[in-house]
Design a protein around this motif. Structure first.
Motif, mmCIF file in Angstrom:
data_model
loop_
_atom_site.group_PDB
_atom_site.id
_atom_site.type_symbol
_atom_site.label_atom_id
_atom_site.label_comp_id
_atom_site.label_asym_id
_atom_site.label_seq_id
_atom_site.Cartn_x
_atom_site.Cartn_y
_atom_site.Cartn_z
ATOM 1 N N PHE A 200 0.850 -1.176 0.000
ATOM 2 C CA PHE A 200 0.000 0.000 0.000
ATOM 3 C C PHE A 200 0.888 1.228 0.000
ATOM 4 C CE2 PHE A 200 0.714 -1.127 4.384
ATOM 5 C CZ PHE A 200 0.766 0.055 5.108
ATOM 6 N N TYR A 201 0.300 2.355 -0.340
ATOM 7 C CA TYR A 201 1.047 3.597 -0.452
ATOM 8 C C TYR A 201 0.564 4.569 0.607
ATOM 9 C CZ TYR A 201 2.672 1.683 -4.808
ATOM 10 O OH TYR A 201 3.263 0.862 -5.735
ATOM 11 N N VAL A 202 1.528 5.243 1.226
ATOM 12 C CA VAL A 202 1.220 6.180 2.301
ATOM 13 C C VAL A 202 1.717 7.553 1.900
ATOM 14 C CG1 VAL A 202 1.677 6.778 4.714
ATOM 15 C CG2 VAL A 202 1.413 4.377 4.053
ATOM 16 N N ASN A 203 0.861 8.564 2.043
ATOM 17 C CA ASN A 203 1.296 9.942 1.893
ATOM 18 C C ASN A 203 1.867 10.370 3.231
ATOM 19 O OD1 ASN A 203 0.664 10.408 -0.764
ATOM 20 N ND2 ASN A 203 -1.359 11.201 -0.330
ATOM 21 N N PHE A 204 3.194 10.506 3.273
ATOM 22 C CA PHE A 204 3.871 10.968 4.476
ATOM 23 C C PHE A 204 3.988 12.481 4.398
ATOM 24 C CE2 PHE A 204 5.191 6.592 4.250
ATOM 25 C CZ PHE A 204 5.246 6.205 5.568
ATOM 26 N N THR A 205 3.677 13.171 5.474
ATOM 27 C CA THR A 205 3.768 14.623 5.497
ATOM 28 C C THR A 205 5.026 15.032 6.231
ATOM 29 O OG1 THR A 205 1.376 14.773 5.522
ATOM 30 C CG2 THR A 205 2.578 16.731 6.167
ATOM 31 N N GLY A 206 5.894 15.779 5.554
ATOM 32 C CA GLY A 206 7.108 16.293 6.178
ATOM 33 C C GLY A 206 6.797 17.559 6.951
ATOM 34 N N THR A 207 7.245 17.633 8.174
ATOM 35 C CA THR A 207 6.920 18.787 9.000
ATOM 36 C C THR A 207 7.732 20.020 8.623
ATOM 37 O OG1 THR A 207 8.486 18.024 10.666
ATOM 38 C CG2 THR A 207 6.191 17.406 10.965
ATOM 39 N N GLU A 208 8.946 19.851 8.113
ATOM 40 C CA GLU A 208 9.774 21.006 7.788
ATOM 41 C C GLU A 208 9.300 21.715 6.525
ATOM 42 O OE1 GLU A 208 13.893 20.056 7.679
ATOM 43 O OE2 GLU A 208 13.859 19.150 9.666
ATOM 44 N N MET A 209 9.078 20.971 5.467
ATOM 45 C CA MET A 209 8.726 21.590 4.198
ATOM 46 C C MET A 209 7.244 21.484 3.897
ATOM 47 S SD MET A 209 11.988 20.415 1.950
ATOM 48 C CE MET A 209 11.576 21.496 0.604
ATOM 49 N N GLU A 210 6.501 20.779 4.735
ATOM 50 C CA GLU A 210 5.065 20.605 4.561
ATOM 51 C C GLU A 210 4.706 20.049 3.185
ATOM 52 O OE1 GLU A 210 2.376 22.549 6.597
ATOM 53 O OE2 GLU A 210 3.723 23.042 8.216
ATOM 54 N N LYS A 211 5.524 19.139 2.683
ATOM 55 C CA LYS A 211 5.250 18.467 1.411
ATOM 56 C C LYS A 211 4.801 17.045 1.702
ATOM 57 C CE LYS A 211 8.550 20.621 -1.717
ATOM 58 N NZ LYS A 211 9.723 20.367 -2.542
ATOM 59 N N GLU A 212 3.874 16.591 0.891
ATOM 60 C CA GLU A 212 3.486 15.190 0.995
ATOM 61 C C GLU A 212 4.328 14.393 0.024
ATOM 62 O OE1 GLU A 212 -1.081 15.126 2.486
ATOM 63 O OE2 GLU A 212 -0.682 14.697 0.405
ATOM 64 N N ARG A 213 4.738 13.216 0.471
ATOM 65 C CA ARG A 213 5.450 12.307 -0.424
ATOM 66 C C ARG A 213 4.865 10.923 -0.245
ATOM 67 N NH1 ARG A 213 9.618 9.668 2.544
ATOM 68 N NH2 ARG A 213 9.872 10.628 4.577
ATOM 69 N N GLN A 214 4.763 10.212 -1.312
ATOM 70 C CA GLN A 214 4.149 8.895 -1.276
ATOM 71 C C GLN A 214 5.235 7.834 -1.199
ATOM 72 O OE1 GLN A 214 1.887 7.375 -4.749
ATOM 73 N NE2 GLN A 214 0.164 7.683 -3.387
ATOM 74 N N GLN A 215 5.022 6.853 -0.335
ATOM 75 C CA GLN A 215 5.996 5.779 -0.166
ATOM 76 C C GLN A 215 5.275 4.441 -0.123
ATOM 77 O OE1 GLN A 215 8.803 6.447 2.948
ATOM 78 N NE2 GLN A 215 9.370 4.316 3.090
ATOM 79 N N GLU A 216 5.893 3.432 -0.734
ATOM 80 C CA GLU A 216 5.350 2.079 -0.767
ATOM 81 C C GLU A 216 5.648 1.381 0.555
ATOM 82 O OE1 GLU A 216 7.064 -1.724 -2.959
ATOM 83 O OE2 GLU A 216 6.425 -0.160 -4.330
ATOM 84 N N VAL A 217 4.625 0.724 1.118
ATOM 85 C CA VAL A 217 4.768 -0.044 2.357
ATOM 86 C C VAL A 217 4.167 -1.423 2.093
ATOM 87 C CG1 VAL A 217 4.229 -0.115 4.817
ATOM 88 C CG2 VAL A 217 4.523 2.088 3.690
ATOM 89 N N HIS A 218 4.791 -2.471 2.596
ATOM 90 C CA HIS A 218 4.330 -3.837 2.343
ATOM 91 C C HIS A 218 3.410 -4.336 3.454
ATOM 92 C CE1 HIS A 218 6.905 -4.354 -1.138
ATOM 93 N NE2 HIS A 218 7.773 -3.626 -0.477
ATOM 94 N N ALA A 219 2.578 -5.304 3.122
ATOM 95 C CA ALA A 219 1.623 -5.867 4.077
ATOM 96 C C ALA A 219 2.316 -6.357 5.342
ATOM 97 C CB ALA A 219 0.835 -7.002 3.430
ATOM 98 N N GLY A 220 3.508 -6.919 5.211
ATOM 99 C CA GLY A 220 4.240 -7.428 6.369
ATOM 100 C C GLY A 220 4.691 -6.345 7.330
ATOM 101 N N ASP A 221 4.593 -5.069 6.918
ATOM 102 C CA ASP A 221 4.982 -3.959 7.780
ATOM 103 C C ASP A 221 3.868 -3.528 8.725
ATOM 104 O OD1 ASP A 221 7.530 -3.805 6.620
ATOM 105 O OD2 ASP A 221 6.811 -2.483 5.029
#
Length: 69
Positions: free
Chosen positions: A33-54
């Protein structure tokens, strides 16, 4: 641990094993699955792949990730 990922996870909050909220699920594809992670310093969202086992557990509207080693 969650064995099957479904579209029901989209929009759920994602947090670390110690309770820190890191983003929300934006998409599910097969065993990842993909998660939009929000960076607190630049306030940008970035998408990262995460696996079911995580995933440690799904508790209501929150997905808790396994403790990193």
């Amino acid at each position: 641990m969650v064995n099957e990922l479904t579209d029901d996870l989209i929009g759920k909050d994602v947090e670390t094993h110690d309770g820190q909220q890191v983003g929300t699920v934006s998409d599910v594809e097969g065993e990842q699955f993909y998660v939009n992670f929000t960076g607190t310093e630049m306030e940008k969202e970035r998408q990262q792949e995460v696996h079911a086992g995580d995933i440690d557990e799904v508790a209501g509207e929150t997905i808790v990730l396994v403790e990193s080693t």
